[in-house]
Design a protein around this motif. Structure first.
Motif, PDB file in Angstrom:
ATOM      1  N   LEU A   1       0.879  -1.468   0.093  1.00  0.00           N
ATOM      2  CA  LEU A   1      -0.026   0.002  -0.366  1.00  0.00           C
ATOM      3  C   LEU A   1       0.974   1.385   0.393  1.00  0.00           C
ATOM      4  N   THR A   2       2.675   1.196  -0.305  1.00  0.00           N
ATOM      5  CA  THR A   2       3.206   2.071  -1.126  1.00  0.00           C
ATOM      6  C   THR A   2       3.249   2.647  -2.049  1.00  0.00           C
TER       7      THR A   2
ATOM      8  N   ALA B   1      14.962   6.470   5.225  1.00  0.00           N
ATOM      9  CA  ALA B   1      15.524   6.248   4.291  1.00  0.00           C
ATOM     10  C   ALA B   1      15.308   6.666   3.092  1.00  0.00           C
ATOM     11  N   HIS B   2      14.133   6.068   3.202  1.00  0.00           N
ATOM     12  CA  HIS B   2      13.306   5.967   1.756  1.00  0.00           C
ATOM     13  C   HIS B   2      12.247   6.630   1.625  1.00  0.00           C
ATOM     14  N   LEU B   3      11.580   6.916   0.829  1.00  0.00           N
ATOM     15  CA  LEU B   3      10.166   7.295   0.154  1.00  0.00           C
ATOM     16  C   LEU B   3       9.394   6.916   0.589  1.00  0.00           C
ATOM     17  N   GLY B   4       8.955   5.283   0.956  1.00  0.00           N
ATOM     18  CA  GLY B   4       7.482   4.514   1.585  1.00  0.00           C
ATOM     19  C   GLY B   4       7.046   5.400   3.269  1.00  0.00           C
ATOM     20  N   GLY B   5       8.602   5.129   3.367  1.00  0.00           N
ATOM     21  CA  GLY B   5       7.828   5.878   5.310  1.00  0.00           C
ATOM     22  C   GLY B   5       7.660   7.500   5.395  1.00  0.00           C
ATOM     23  N   THR B   6       8.322   8.525   4.243  1.00  0.00           N
ATOM     24  CA  THR B   6       8.388   9.942   4.284  1.00  0.00           C
ATOM     25  C   THR B   6       7.628  10.397   2.956  1.00  0.00           C
ATOM     26  N   THR B   7       6.793   9.676   2.612  1.00  0.00           N
ATOM     27  CA  THR B   7       5.230  10.112   1.725  1.00  0.00           C
ATOM     28  C   THR B   7       4.090   9.777   1.913  1.00  0.00           C
TER      29      THR B   7
END
Length: 784
Positions: free
Chosen positions: A407-408, A419-425
């Motif tokens: 779901l990311t 470190a990655h956009l999946g955690g920060t977007t």
């Protein structure tokens, strides 16, 4: 008579002159009072919009259908159709840090929130204490003529201040600037038995789960009521309403009717669901045409590698989560419909961030639902047989980690991965009908949660203070997004942003991104890396991406551009130092109160309740004695004398059918019970419970992080001998199979609030006698 009249007239004139002289003196001394009249309240700038900020919890970028995902969110879609969608908007990979940035306009560690409030440490970037050189957005708006209110999850008050003793200066209604608050103050709470506060006062839910109580519905009702009251008495005054759901954080609680809508919708598995989402994202234009779908990490299983029973169980987990998200969207829709009903939607600026971090992979490889009293997880077949209860109050359920990844789409990473956009977007939608004319538009400028505060200030025509209470304020970190409304192709004004969570690092610089992953969430045992203390692990190399050409971080350029990588590494170190980010993994430091100060005797009297875990003694593994002095009325008594915890783990001393009972449960399973042979006689009674573990706690297990994990999720089973006596008579004894209990709720005297520790009674089960004192005496083992 004439003389008397003249004397009276002279006295009158003299008095008049005297009062006139005094009045002139007063006026001369206080000219502002003579000219100002009534005190003037702060006035908002003319035409300033109402403001509604909505924050949903634990959602991946590719979850909602508005951004290509499989979950229907029609009210989010309606908002997006009336406004703008932002596909390059960033969060902090963990909830308290994200909320701190949103509510202030600063970076998380600048305001003391490098971690969640429960995991504070002594270091300035992690102490969860709002510094004096920062003024939150609600306080700024209030001082410029706005009414302010917050509803739902609040996760930015120091954990050790959440008690009846306060202090209350860092509660929502303190320095954070909200005039009203209704919700809970914690990382997570369940939808059926939340521990609620109204402003600073503990309150209980208005009904039971059996009567249809549901937390998200409750906070929406409260927010709607507040809007109606505001409209009735202050229609012309603008407001700032902050609405932050506990959903969709675990536990995934949602009524069955919502779950039924998704039956079979996830049977294809996470690999296919992610691919389908990616294709829809391309068609919708919410990702660039040249974006690539990043592959599944090798540490996550392929859907086709699962057994048939695993597929059935895990697909149902996703059905429950999707239902949870859609129900949440429905409640947001009810709130927004109120704006339309009141005729104020046109000049109301609404910002909805559908996720405070990426999807949560904290459920582990097979998700979480039932546990045994021994702390283990039943086999998949047993779990599948009971899976119809997922979403109910019976379980603290969570989906499998690979669903968070799916779901990311199209990114790498999940919650805690900075470190990655999946955690920060996460998706951002902004609607303001009176101002935004490019409806259905998509914006690709880099944005961050710290941009929201300056956006609100510019929209309202407000300049934040340079000094507050004589203290010079830090410059705002964020950049207003208002320029994007009319200029879809304008270059991003937010040029640099650092990220760090759980030791995972990231740095953005004008289209470039460098990061280092310390660990994936599912690579560690308890999935709570943010609680651990230690130096940075170098198990993964630094990575480098050029986001202007590589939207999803599909191509690591570290080997190709080593000098650029060094440049960004140096920039990260600079930003980390400037923002008090060191140490990167400080762990948890116990604030000096209660057990942290060595206190071993705790005395409670009638009327004491809602004592949080940080203030209550730890009854999970050390010997303790509980004594209670009570007065039993003629005819006997019923009800709870003492309870700590709830249906997910706890202990309780109560009277049922005249007999005294001491009972413990772990994970909803009774682990021991002892009952007196005779009814509790009328009169004054002295009750003693002794709990003696059969093994000592091992050394090193009493640190703050270990205690917190145990209180949240339980620990390894600890056998104990329990004795129960009345008035010094020989004690009855019983063997309890586990006292290593998770106590997610509170300690209560004279009743059991929240969920019931024992199924033998219905909360609150108030004691019908009188309680003089209840005393808990703990004996710290040699392991401490």
């Amino acid at each position: 008579m004439v003389m008397k009249r003249q004397t009276s007239l002279g006295l009158l004139l003299g008095s008049t002159l005297l009062w006139g002289s005094l009045a002139q003196h007063v006026h001369a001394a206080e000219p502002s009072q003579a000219t100002q009249g009534w005190p003037q309240s702060p006035q908002a700038p003319r035409g300033a919009p109402n403001i509604v900020v909505i924050l949903i919890d634990d959602v991946g970028f590719g979850a909602t259908n508005v951004f290509g995902g499989p979950i229907s969110t029609p009210d989010f879609a309606r908002l997006a159709d009336a406004g703008l969608r932002y596909d390059n908007f960033h969060v902090n990979a963990l909830c308290s840090p994200s909320r701190a940035s949103l509510l202030t306009g600063y970076n998380d560690r600048q305001v003391g929130f490098g971690n969640i409030e429960e995991a504070a440490s002594k270091h300035p970037g992690y102490n969860t204490v709002l510094p004096a050189n920062v003024t939150p957005v609600a306080e700024v708006l209030k001082e410029h003529g706005y009414n302010t209110a917050a509803f739902g999850k609040w996760h930015n008050t120091p954990y050790w201040q959440i008690s009846a003793a306060g202090p209350f200066d860092l509660w929502p209604t303190g320095r954070w600037g909200f005039e009203h608050f209704y919700g809970f103050l914690a990382a997570a709470d369940n939808q059926y038995y939340p521990r609620l506060y109204r402003d600073q006062t503990p309150v209980e839910p208005s009904s039971t789960p059996e009567q249809g109580y549901y937390f998200t519905t409750d906070i929406t009702n409260e927010a709607v009521r507040w809007l109606h009251q505001h409209d009735a008495v202050a229609h012309d005054k603008p407001f700032f309403l902050y609405y932050a759901t506990g959903a969709t954080h675990e536990p995934h609680h949602v009524p069955k009717a919502w779950i039924a809508k998704y039956k079979g919708k996830f049977d294809q598995g996470w690999d296919v669901i992610r691919q389908q989402s990616f294709e829809r994202q391309k068609a919708l234009g919410v990702i660039p045409a040249n974006a690539e779908l990043t592959p599944r990490p090798s540490t996550l299983p392929a859907w086709d590698s699962l057994s048939p029973d695993e597929k059935k169980l895990l697909a149902h987990q996703a059905e429950v989560y999707a239902a949870f998200a859609e129900e949440t969207d429905h409640e947001v829709g009810r709130l927004l419909e109120t704006l339309r009903e009141e005729g104020i939607a046109d000049n109301t600026l609404v910002l909805e961030v559908f996720g405070d971090n990426g999807g949560s992979a904290e459920g582990g490889f097979l998700g979480k639902d039932a546990k045994t009293a021994e702390g283990g997880t039943p086999d998949v077949r047993t779990r599948l047989a009971d899976s119809d209860a997922l979403g109910s109050e019976l379980y603290l359920n969570h989906y499998a980690a690979a669903w968070a990844w799916a779901l990311t789409s199209p990114f790498q990473g999940t919650k805690q991965d900075a470190a990655h956009l999946g955690g920060t977007t996460d998706p951002l939608v902004i609607s303001w009908p009176a101002r935004i004319h490019d409806t259905h538009g998509i914006r690709g400028q880099f944005g961050h949660l710290n941009d929201i505060a300056p956006t609100l200030y510019e929209a309202a025509g407000i300049t934040p203070p340079s000094h507050t209470a004589g203290v010079e304020q830090l410059p705002i970190e964020g950049r207003s997004l208002l320029y994007t409304f009319d200029h879809p192709d304008a270059p991003s004004r937010h040029k640099v942003q650092y990220f760090t969570t759980s030791g995972n690092l990231g740095i953005y610089s004008d289209g470039w991104w460098a990061g280092q992953l310390a660990q994936e969430t599912w690579e560690v045992g308890d999935n709570r890396v943010y609680l651990t203390r230690g130096t940075q692990r170098q198990t993964h190399p630094w990575e480098l991406y050029r986001l202007s050409d590589d939207y999803s971080q599909a191509h690591d350029l570290a080997a190709k551009y080593p000098e650029k990588l060094k440049e960004l590494q140096a920039l990260f170190q600079h930003e980390a130092s400037r923002n008090h980010a060191d140490p990167l993994r400080p762990g948890v430091d116990a604030y000096p109160l209660g057990t942290a100060t060595g206190q071993t005797v705790f005395t409670y009297r009638s009327g004491v309740d809602r004592v949080g875990p940080r203030f209550a003694p730890d009854l999970g593994h050390d010997p303790y004695t509980l004594s209670a002095d009570v007065d039993v009325p003629a005819g006997g008594a019923q009800g709870v004398i003492f309870a700590e915890g709830g249906r997910y783990g706890g202990v309780t001393l109560y009277v049922s059918k005249g007999r005294l009972v001491y009972e413990a449960n772990a994970n909803g399973v009774r682990t021991g019970q002892i009952v007196t042979s005779a009814p509790l006689a009328a009169g004054r009674r002295h009750i003693v419970v002794t709990v003696t573990p059969e093994q000592e706690r091992t050394a090193g297990k009493s640190d703050a992080a270990a205690e917190m994990i145990r209180r949240w999720v339980g620990g390894k089973p600890v056998l104990a001998t329990v004795g129960l006596s009345v008035d010094g008579a020989p004690a009855r004894q019983a063997r309890f199979s586990n006292i290593a209990l998770s106590s997610r709720e509170t300690l209560d005297i004279g009743r059991d609030l929240g969920s019931a520790v024992s199924p033998a009674y219905t909360v609150p089960a108030a004691f019908t006698g009188r309680i003089d004192t209840v005393t808990l005496t703990t004996a710290q083992s040699s392991g401490q």
